[in-house]
Design an enzyme around this catalytic site. Structure first.
Site, short mmCIF file in Angstrom:
data_model
loop_
_atom_site.label_atom_id
_atom_site.label_comp_id
_atom_site.label_asym_id
_atom_site.label_seq_id
_atom_site.Cartn_x
_atom_site.Cartn_y
_atom_site.Cartn_z
N CYS A 67 -47.96 25.59 24.64
CA CYS A 67 -48.62 26.22 25.79
C CYS A 67 -48.50 25.33 27.04
O CYS A 67 -49.12 24.27 27.10
CB CYS A 67 -50.07 26.47 25.42
SG CYS A 67 -51.16 26.90 26.78
N CYS A 82 -51.69 24.51 28.85
CA CYS A 82 -52.49 23.55 28.07
C CYS A 82 -52.11 22.12 28.42
O CYS A 82 -52.97 21.24 28.47
CB CYS A 82 -52.29 23.79 26.57
SG CYS A 82 -52.90 25.38 25.98
#
Length: 119
Positions: free
Chosen positions: A40, A43
């Site tokens: 991600c 993230c």
């Protein structure tokens, strides 16, 4: 450095949802738990901001990470479906979940408003 939590360490340091049905914070100071995935991109961005926050706030808060791929039971227990998702926890209030990427200034506002912690 932000420490990764497993389900077992989460139960010890944040909230033992297997033992307690009502919210009972297990930590010593307010906590942010970052639910992330290695693939991600947002993230990775928020992880950088959280590292800066950890340095700036020192021992006023703890910040942990939970790998949603490795800790699926823990992730499901909080209904985490999007990444990144941040869980703000303290002894004084029910936990609060924030979803998605946010700038460092917004994270600091949430720390002040939800966790009641100032730099």
């Amino acid at each position: 450095m932000i420490e990764n939590l497993t389900k077992e360490t989460f139960l010890e340091r944040v909230y033992d949802f297997e033992k307690n049905k009502e919210w009972k914070f297990e930590g010593k100071r307010p906590v942010i738990v970052d639910f992330y995935a290695n693939w991600c991109a947002p993230c990775i961005t928020i992880a950088f901001a959280l590292e800066l926050i950890l340095k700036e706030y020192g021992d006023k808060i703890d910040i942990y990470r939970v790998d949603t791929e490795a800790e699926q039971e823990l992730t499901a227990a909080f209904g985490i479906r999007s990444r990144p998702s941040l869980l703000f926890c303290s002894a004084e209030a029910a936990p609060h979940i924030a979803k998605g990427i946010m700038p460092k200034a917004e994270l600091e506002r949430m720390i002040a408003d939800i966790l009641k912690v100032e730099k």
